[in-house]
Design a protein around this motif. Structure first.
Motif, PDB file in Angstrom:
ATOM      1  N   MET A 190       0.841  -1.202   0.000  1.00 48.93           N
ATOM      2  CA  MET A 190       0.000   0.000   0.000  1.00 48.93           C
ATOM      3  C   MET A 190       0.867   1.240   0.000  1.00 48.93           C
ATOM      4  SD  MET A 190      -2.894  -1.042   2.783  1.00 48.93           S
ATOM      5  CE  MET A 190      -3.795  -2.551   2.638  1.00 48.93           C
ATOM      6  N   ASN A 191       0.343   2.313  -0.441  1.00 47.03           N
ATOM      7  CA  ASN A 191       1.079   3.561  -0.589  1.00 47.03           C
ATOM      8  C   ASN A 191       1.498   4.129   0.719  1.00 47.03           C
ATOM      9  OD1 ASN A 191       2.226   5.914  -1.573  1.00 47.03           O
ATOM     10  ND2 ASN A 191       0.270   6.928  -1.593  1.00 47.03           N
ATOM     11  N   GLU A 192       1.376   4.588   1.528  1.00 39.80           N
ATOM     12  CA  GLU A 192       1.632   5.036   2.855  1.00 39.80           C
ATOM     13  C   GLU A 192       1.222   3.965   3.868  1.00 39.80           C
ATOM     14  OE1 GLU A 192       3.342   8.485   1.536  1.00 39.80           O
ATOM     15  OE2 GLU A 192       3.234   7.711   3.529  1.00 39.80           O
ATOM     16  N   SER A 193       0.262   3.172   3.573  1.00 35.37           N
ATOM     17  CA  SER A 193      -0.233   2.237   4.565  1.00 35.37           C
ATOM     18  C   SER A 193       0.689   1.049   4.734  1.00 35.37           C
ATOM     19  CB  SER A 193      -1.630   1.758   4.190  1.00 35.37           C
ATOM     20  OG  SER A 193      -1.607   1.157   2.920  1.00 35.37           O
ATOM     21  N   LEU A 194       1.326   0.616   3.672  1.00 43.77           N
ATOM     22  CA  LEU A 194       2.271  -0.484   3.773  1.00 43.77           C
ATOM     23  C   LEU A 194       3.544  -0.054   3.059  1.00 43.77           C
ATOM     24  CD1 LEU A 194       0.108  -3.630   3.038  1.00 43.77           C
ATOM     25  CD2 LEU A 194       0.938  -2.824   5.231  1.00 43.77           C
ATOM     26  N   VAL A 195       4.582   0.198   3.808  1.00 42.85           N
ATOM     27  CA  VAL A 195       5.811   0.698   3.218  1.00 42.85           C
ATOM     28  C   VAL A 195       6.624  -0.475   2.702  1.00 42.85           C
ATOM     29  CG1 VAL A 195       7.926   1.948   3.642  1.00 42.85           C
ATOM     30  CG2 VAL A 195       5.849   2.636   4.791  1.00 42.85           C
ATOM     31  N   VAL A 196       6.923  -0.475   1.432  1.00 41.86           N
ATOM     32  CA  VAL A 196       7.694  -1.543   0.823  1.00 41.86           C
ATOM     33  C   VAL A 196       9.167  -1.204   0.956  1.00 41.86           C
ATOM     34  CG1 VAL A 196       8.103  -2.822  -1.303  1.00 41.86           C
ATOM     35  CG2 VAL A 196       5.814  -1.957  -0.796  1.00 41.86           C
ATOM     36  N   ASN A 197       9.909  -2.141   1.538  1.00 39.90           N
ATOM     37  CA  ASN A 197      11.311  -1.860   1.816  1.00 39.90           C
ATOM     38  C   ASN A 197      12.242  -2.343   0.719  1.00 39.90           C
ATOM     39  OD1 ASN A 197      10.695  -0.774   4.301  1.00 39.90           O
ATOM     40  ND2 ASN A 197      10.687  -2.774   5.304  1.00 39.90           N
ATOM     41  N   ASP A 198      11.663  -2.974  -0.332  1.00 42.14           N
ATOM     42  CA  ASP A 198      12.553  -3.405  -1.380  1.00 42.14           C
ATOM     43  C   ASP A 198      12.870  -2.236  -2.311  1.00 42.14           C
ATOM     44  OD1 ASP A 198       9.795  -5.168  -2.949  1.00 42.14           O
ATOM     45  OD2 ASP A 198      10.314  -3.044  -2.924  1.00 42.14           O
ATOM     46  N   SER A 199      13.622  -2.518  -3.327  1.00 45.66           N
ATOM     47  CA  SER A 199      14.107  -1.448  -4.207  1.00 45.66           C
ATOM     48  C   SER A 199      13.354  -1.431  -5.522  1.00 45.66           C
ATOM     49  CB  SER A 199      15.600  -1.635  -4.477  1.00 45.66           C
ATOM     50  OG  SER A 199      15.841  -2.903  -5.049  1.00 45.66           O
ATOM     51  N   SER A 200      12.047  -1.762  -5.485  1.00 47.33           N
ATOM     52  CA  SER A 200      11.245  -1.756  -6.711  1.00 47.33           C
ATOM     53  C   SER A 200      11.059  -0.341  -7.209  1.00 47.33           C
ATOM     54  CB  SER A 200       9.878  -2.405  -6.439  1.00 47.33           C
ATOM     55  OG  SER A 200      10.072  -3.729  -6.026  1.00 47.33           O
ATOM     56  N   ALA A 201      11.478  -0.072  -8.418  1.00 43.96           N
ATOM     57  CA  ALA A 201      11.325   1.265  -8.996  1.00 43.96           C
ATOM     58  C   ALA A 201      11.473   1.155 -10.500  1.00 43.96           C
ATOM     59  CB  ALA A 201      12.352   2.235  -8.430  1.00 43.96           C
ATOM     60  N   ILE A 212      -2.870   8.712  -7.659  1.00 47.13           N
ATOM     61  CA  ILE A 212      -2.870   9.951  -6.859  1.00 47.13           C
ATOM     62  C   ILE A 212      -2.221   9.627  -5.523  1.00 47.13           C
ATOM     63  CG2 ILE A 212      -4.256  11.804  -5.885  1.00 47.13           C
ATOM     64  CD1 ILE A 212      -6.476  11.012  -7.808  1.00 47.13           C
ATOM     65  N   SER A 213      -1.035  10.110  -5.314  1.00 45.52           N
ATOM     66  CA  SER A 213      -0.299   9.803  -4.084  1.00 45.52           C
ATOM     67  C   SER A 213      -0.146  11.059  -3.242  1.00 45.52           C
ATOM     68  CB  SER A 213       1.086   9.238  -4.435  1.00 45.52           C
ATOM     69  OG  SER A 213       1.825   8.951  -3.265  1.00 45.52           O
ATOM     70  N   SER A 214      -0.742  11.008  -2.026  1.00 46.37           N
ATOM     71  CA  SER A 214      -0.599  12.121  -1.095  1.00 46.37           C
ATOM     72  C   SER A 214      -0.839  11.620   0.316  1.00 46.37           C
ATOM     73  CB  SER A 214      -1.583  13.248  -1.433  1.00 46.37           C
ATOM     74  OG  SER A 214      -2.910  12.853  -1.132  1.00 46.37           O
ATOM     75  N   GLU A 215      -0.350  12.363   1.300  1.00 39.82           N
ATOM     76  CA  GLU A 215      -0.508  11.963   2.693  1.00 39.82           C
ATOM     77  C   GLU A 215      -1.970  12.004   3.113  1.00 39.82           C
ATOM     78  OE1 GLU A 215       1.975  14.417   5.060  1.00 39.82           O
ATOM     79  OE2 GLU A 215       3.842  13.406   4.481  1.00 39.82           O
ATOM     80  N   SER A 238      -3.751   9.041   1.765  1.00 42.60           N
ATOM     81  CA  SER A 238      -3.280   7.862   2.495  1.00 42.60           C
ATOM     82  C   SER A 238      -3.998   7.713   3.825  1.00 42.60           C
ATOM     83  CB  SER A 238      -1.772   7.951   2.720  1.00 42.60           C
ATOM     84  OG  SER A 238      -1.331   6.919   3.577  1.00 42.60           O
ATOM     85  N   LEU A 239      -4.139   8.803   4.568  1.00 44.40           N
ATOM     86  CA  LEU A 239      -4.825   8.761   5.857  1.00 44.40           C
ATOM     87  C   LEU A 239      -6.292   8.366   5.688  1.00 44.40           C
ATOM     88  CD1 LEU A 239      -3.370  11.917   7.654  1.00 44.40           C
ATOM     89  CD2 LEU A 239      -2.955   9.526   8.244  1.00 44.40           C
ATOM     90  N   ILE A 240      -6.943   8.965   4.691  1.00 42.61           N
ATOM     91  CA  ILE A 240      -8.358   8.654   4.458  1.00 42.61           C
ATOM     92  C   ILE A 240      -8.537   7.190   4.069  1.00 42.61           C
ATOM     93  CG2 ILE A 240     -10.344   9.146   2.991  1.00 42.61           C
ATOM     94  CD1 ILE A 240      -9.365  12.028   2.796  1.00 42.61           C
ATOM     95  N   THR A 241      -7.646   6.683   3.201  1.00 39.25           N
ATOM     96  CA  THR A 241      -7.755   5.292   2.753  1.00 39.25           C
ATOM     97  C   THR A 241      -7.526   4.320   3.900  1.00 39.25           C
ATOM     98  OG1 THR A 241      -6.930   5.951   0.570  1.00 39.25           O
ATOM     99  CG2 THR A 241      -6.897   3.609   1.102  1.00 39.25           C
ATOM    100  N   VAL A 242      -6.488   4.575   4.691  1.00 34.86           N
ATOM    101  CA  VAL A 242      -6.196   3.698   5.826  1.00 34.86           C
ATOM    102  C   VAL A 242      -7.340   3.740   6.833  1.00 34.86           C
ATOM    103  CG1 VAL A 242      -4.668   3.323   7.786  1.00 34.86           C
ATOM    104  CG2 VAL A 242      -3.704   3.814   5.550  1.00 34.86           C
ATOM    105  N   GLY A 243      -7.853   4.937   7.119  1.00 39.04           N
ATOM    106  CA  GLY A 243      -8.979   5.045   8.044  1.00 39.04           C
ATOM    107  C   GLY A 243     -10.201   4.308   7.529  1.00 39.04           C
ATOM    108  N   PHE A 244     -10.446   4.383   6.216  1.00 36.76           N
ATOM    109  CA  PHE A 244     -11.579   3.686   5.605  1.00 36.76           C
ATOM    110  C   PHE A 244     -11.426   2.175   5.753  1.00 36.76           C
ATOM    111  CE2 PHE A 244     -13.882   1.896   1.967  1.00 36.76           C
ATOM    112  CZ  PHE A 244     -15.109   2.542   2.095  1.00 36.76           C
ATOM    113  N   LEU A 245     -10.215   1.662   5.524  1.00 37.40           N
ATOM    114  CA  LEU A 245      -9.971   0.229   5.658  1.00 37.40           C
ATOM    115  C   LEU A 245     -10.089  -0.227   7.108  1.00 37.40           C
ATOM    116  CD1 LEU A 245      -6.996  -0.239   3.164  1.00 37.40           C
ATOM    117  CD2 LEU A 245      -9.296  -1.188   2.947  1.00 37.40           C
ATOM    118  N   VAL A 246      -9.559   0.570   8.040  1.00 37.31           N
ATOM    119  CA  VAL A 246      -9.655   0.220   9.456  1.00 37.31           C
ATOM    120  C   VAL A 246     -11.119   0.144   9.880  1.00 37.31           C
ATOM    121  CG1 VAL A 246      -9.222   1.046  11.810  1.00 37.31           C
ATOM    122  CG2 VAL A 246      -7.385   1.104  10.111  1.00 37.31           C
TER     123      VAL A 246
END
Length: 335
Positions: free
Chosen positions: A1-12, A108-111, A114-122
């Motif tokens: 997920m975009n802000e909700s799940l931070v991917v630590n690999d080097s995918s780019a 569309i990536s923004s903080e 991200s907060l709204i999406t995570v709150g919606f899922l929670v």
């Protein structure tokens, strides 16, 4: 997920002018055969995010049918179907949340989003789990107070459970949006960014409380079912085999319900308590994905196995329902 799940690999995505491994192998000798490099390919989209989006799509489609059937069928207005409708609505919102999270992550990536999406899922997943508890309570009362179950009092406590379920879920979903997040304090982040570790621990603890309550209620239901089956066997002089088969069927149904719920959510809940933000994100994805499967299985266990819902589906999709087939309205203890 975009802000909700931070991917630590080097995918780019490779920068301009930089060739991919298989392109380098081909450019060395135009006349040579194609040889694949042992270096891993770079994907612009995380495969885990694709699987979560696919899971969300299936969840949304399954539960949308259940919601539509209950909403457009006047006979499905009993407390049992109201609670099943609440569960299907919560799972439908959870599936839509997974889809929207994927879209917003790569479009569309923004903080704020991200907060709204995570709150919606929670809020959605909390409502789903809480609805499962409400259904369990309803099943217990339908067996424990079988004579007074179809009374006005039952309608009242069902409405109270719905208000409590969605009220608490909405509150927990709003907490990250209202400021309980780690956007300005990365050290407090959990395995699910931008949720803080204390927020995630609260959600995990709440899950364990609900799971223990469900386990206790289903254990009591199992005892009542076994006692009733034994009494019926004595009154009607059934053989011991009949008593064993009836009891085994009831116990196996309860085991499937609890086993599915526990297998889906326990890994993620445990990891929320022991995981740290520095851990590889693959662990978060690997435990979160099975948790979403619970919302995929719920309509099968609680809705599609119900005879009256099956009847409504046949009437809606097939038009092949025969009026001479007898259907009996079942109580929650039989579902």
């Amino acid at each position: 997920m975009n802000e909700s799940l931070v991917v630590n690999d080097s995918s780019a995505t490779p920068v301009t002018g930089e060739s991919l491994p298989w392109m380098e192998a081909e450019s060395l000798d135009p006349n040579s055969s194609l040889e694949f490099s042992t270096a891993p390919l770079e994907f612009p989209v995380n495969p885990w995010d694709i699987m979560l989006c696919m899971s969300g799509t299936i969840i949304a489609c399954e539960n949308a049918i259940v919601v539509a059937i209950i909403f457009y069928t006047p006979t499905l207005r009993t407390p049992m179907f109201v609670l099943i409708g609440s569960l299907a609505t919560a799972d439908l919102l959870a599936g839509m949340g997974l889809i929207l999270n994927f879209v917003f992550q790569y479009v569309i990536s923004s903080e704020t989003i991200s907060l709204i999406t995570v709150g919606f899922l929670v809020a959605s997943f909390t409502a789903s789990i809480s609805s499962l508890l409400a259904i369990t309570v309803d099943r217990y009362f339908s067996i424990y107070n079988a004579l007074t179950y179809f009374s006005e009092k039952t309608q009242q406590y069902v409405h109270l459970m719905l208000i409590g379920t969605w009220g608490v879920s909405l509150l927990l979903g709003l907490l990250p949006v209202l400021g309980w997040n780690c956007l300005h304090d990365p050290a407090s982040c959990s395995i699910v960014r931008p949720l803080t570790r204390s927020n995630v621990m609260l959600l995990a603890t709440s899950f364990f409380v609900i799971f223990v309550l469900m386990l206790t209620l289903y254990f009591k239901i199992c005892k009542i079912v076994c006692r009733h089956a034994h009494q019926i066997a004595l009154q009607q002089h059934f053989f011991a085999t009949s008593h064993y088969v009836a009891t085994k069927k009831g116990v196996s149904t309860l085991a499937i319900i609890l086993g599915t719920f526990g297998a889906s959510w326990l890994p993620f809940a445990i990891y929320c308590l022991v995981g740290e933000r520095e851990y590889p994100s693959v662990y978060t994805y690997a435990t979160l994905l099975p948790a979403t499967y619970n919302s995929m299985i719920n309509p099968i266990i609680y809705a599609y196995r119900n005879t009256e819902i099956q009847r409504s589906i046949y009437m809606l999709l097939c038009g092949c329902f025969q009026t001479n087939v007898a259907y009996r309205s079942r109580s929650p203890s039989e579902v």
